[in-house]
Design a protein around this motif. Sequence first.
Motif, PDB file in Angstrom:
ATOM      1  N   UNK A 176       6.578 -11.105 -14.802  1.00 42.29           N
ATOM      2  CA  UNK A 176       7.125 -10.016 -13.998  1.00 42.29           C
ATOM      3  C   UNK A 176       7.696  -8.960 -14.945  1.00 42.29           C
ATOM      4  N   UNK A 177       7.833  -7.749 -14.424  1.00 41.72           N
ATOM      5  CA  UNK A 177       8.455  -6.687 -15.217  1.00 41.72           C
ATOM      6  C   UNK A 177       9.877  -7.104 -15.586  1.00 41.72           C
ATOM      7  N   UNK A 178      10.575  -7.725 -14.661  1.00 42.65           N
ATOM      8  CA  UNK A 178      11.947  -8.184 -14.928  1.00 42.65           C
ATOM      9  C   UNK A 178      11.968  -9.152 -16.113  1.00 42.65           C
ATOM     10  N   UNK A 179      11.045 -10.096 -16.118  1.00 44.44           N
ATOM     11  CA  UNK A 179      10.961 -11.069 -17.216  1.00 44.44           C
ATOM     12  C   UNK A 179      10.641 -10.372 -18.536  1.00 44.44           C
ATOM     13  N   UNK A 180       9.720  -9.421 -18.514  1.00 46.12           N
ATOM     14  CA  UNK A 180       9.395  -8.672 -19.735  1.00 46.12           C
ATOM     15  C   UNK A 180      10.617  -7.907 -20.232  1.00 46.12           C
ATOM     16  N   UNK A 181      11.353  -7.285 -19.312  1.00 46.96           N
ATOM     17  CA  UNK A 181      12.562  -6.549 -19.703  1.00 46.96           C
ATOM     18  C   UNK A 181      13.564  -7.475 -20.384  1.00 46.96           C
ATOM     19  N   UNK A 182      13.761  -8.655 -19.822  1.00 51.32           N
ATOM     20  CA  UNK A 182      14.699  -9.612 -20.410  1.00 51.32           C
ATOM     21  C   UNK A 182      14.214 -10.080 -21.772  1.00 51.32           C
ATOM     22  N   UNK A 230       8.543  -7.550  -3.947  1.00 52.69           N
ATOM     23  CA  UNK A 230       9.451  -6.713  -4.741  1.00 52.69           C
ATOM     24  C   UNK A 230       9.142  -6.820  -6.231  1.00 52.69           C
ATOM     25  N   UNK A 231       8.537  -7.915  -6.640  1.00 55.21           N
ATOM     26  CA  UNK A 231       8.268  -8.160  -8.062  1.00 55.21           C
ATOM     27  C   UNK A 231       6.899  -7.610  -8.455  1.00 55.21           C
ATOM     28  N   UNK A 232       6.876  -6.927  -9.584  1.00 53.23           N
ATOM     29  CA  UNK A 232       5.634  -6.405 -10.133  1.00 53.23           C
ATOM     30  C   UNK A 232       5.165  -7.331 -11.248  1.00 53.23           C
ATOM     31  N   UNK A 233       3.969  -7.872 -11.109  1.00 52.25           N
ATOM     32  CA  UNK A 233       3.401  -8.759 -12.121  1.00 52.25           C
ATOM     33  C   UNK A 233       2.578  -7.961 -13.119  1.00 52.25           C
ATOM     34  N   UNK A 234       2.696  -8.344 -14.362  1.00 49.82           N
ATOM     35  CA  UNK A 234       1.902  -7.732 -15.428  1.00 49.82           C
ATOM     36  C   UNK A 234       1.070  -8.850 -16.048  1.00 49.82           C
ATOM     37  N   UNK A 235      -0.219  -8.606 -16.142  1.00 51.75           N
ATOM     38  CA  UNK A 235      -1.122  -9.598 -16.722  1.00 51.75           C
ATOM     39  C   UNK A 235      -2.053  -8.912 -17.700  1.00 51.75           C
ATOM     40  N   UNK A 236      -2.604  -9.682 -18.600  1.00 53.28           N
ATOM     41  CA  UNK A 236      -3.594  -9.179 -19.543  1.00 53.28           C
ATOM     42  C   UNK A 236      -4.945  -9.050 -18.857  1.00 53.28           C
ATOM     43  N   UNK A 237      -5.673  -8.044 -19.231  1.00 53.96           N
ATOM     44  CA  UNK A 237      -7.067  -7.935 -18.812  1.00 53.96           C
ATOM     45  C   UNK A 237      -7.903  -8.738 -19.809  1.00 53.96           C
ATOM     46  N   UNK A 238      -9.183  -8.835 -19.541  1.00 53.09           N
ATOM     47  CA  UNK A 238     -10.074  -9.495 -20.514  1.00 53.09           C
ATOM     48  C   UNK A 238      -9.996  -8.774 -21.860  1.00 53.09           C
ATOM     49  N   UNK A 239      -9.954  -7.431 -21.813  1.00 52.66           N
ATOM     50  CA  UNK A 239      -9.854  -6.656 -23.064  1.00 52.66           C
ATOM     51  C   UNK A 239      -8.542  -6.947 -23.778  1.00 52.66           C
ATOM     52  N   UNK A 256      -2.982  -5.181 -16.580  1.00 52.55           N
ATOM     53  CA  UNK A 256      -3.066  -4.748 -15.179  1.00 52.55           C
ATOM     54  C   UNK A 256      -1.740  -5.102 -14.518  1.00 52.55           C
ATOM     55  N   UNK A 257      -1.345  -4.252 -13.590  1.00 58.03           N
ATOM     56  CA  UNK A 257      -0.101  -4.473 -12.861  1.00 58.03           C
ATOM     57  C   UNK A 257      -0.430  -4.622 -11.382  1.00 58.03           C
TER      58      UNK A 257
END
Length: 152
Positions: free
Chosen positions: A59-65, A97-106, A88-89
Motif C-alpha cells: 500500500x502507499x501507506x506501507x511504502x511511506x512508512x 481507501x487503500x491504494x496498492x502499488x505493484x511492479x509490472x513485468x517491466x 501500477x497503482x
Amino acid sequence: MATIDLGDDPLALDRQVCFALSVASRSVIAIYRPLLKPYGLTHPQYLVLLALWDRAPRTVKDLCETLRAEPATLSPLLKRLEALGYVKRERNRADERALLVDLTDAGREFRKEAEKIPYRVVEELGMDLAELEQLHAALGRVLAATERRGAV
C-alpha cells in the motif's frame, strides 16, 4: 550521566554530525545519478523500486512508512514510475481507501539490470566493503536513535 566533551569549539563545522551526514548523503546520491539516468530514474524513484523488489504489492501507506516519506512526496514518484512502466497503482479491493502499488513485468525485469548498481557504487566509492557495512550499521543506529526521539 557522563560529561560530554565536545572540545574547544563545539560549533566547528567540520565536527558537526549533521554536516558530515548532509555532505556524505549528497555525494553518495551523486554517484547514483549517472547510474540511474539511462533508465530515466531519480534516486527517490530507485528507493521506491528497492522497497517494491523487497515486497510487492504494497500500500502507499506501507511504502511511506518504509521509506519514511510523506504521501505528498511519494505520489508524484509513483506517477512517474507508472508512466515509465515500472509500477501500477490500483485500489485495494478489500479496502477501497487503500491504494496498492505493484511492479509490472517491466519493473520485475528491471531488477536484474538494477542488481549491477550496488556493485558500481561500491567501486566508485573505492572503500572496503567491510568499512561500508560498518558505516551502514552505524547509520542504522543513528536512525534508531532519531526514531526513539520522534525526529523521523
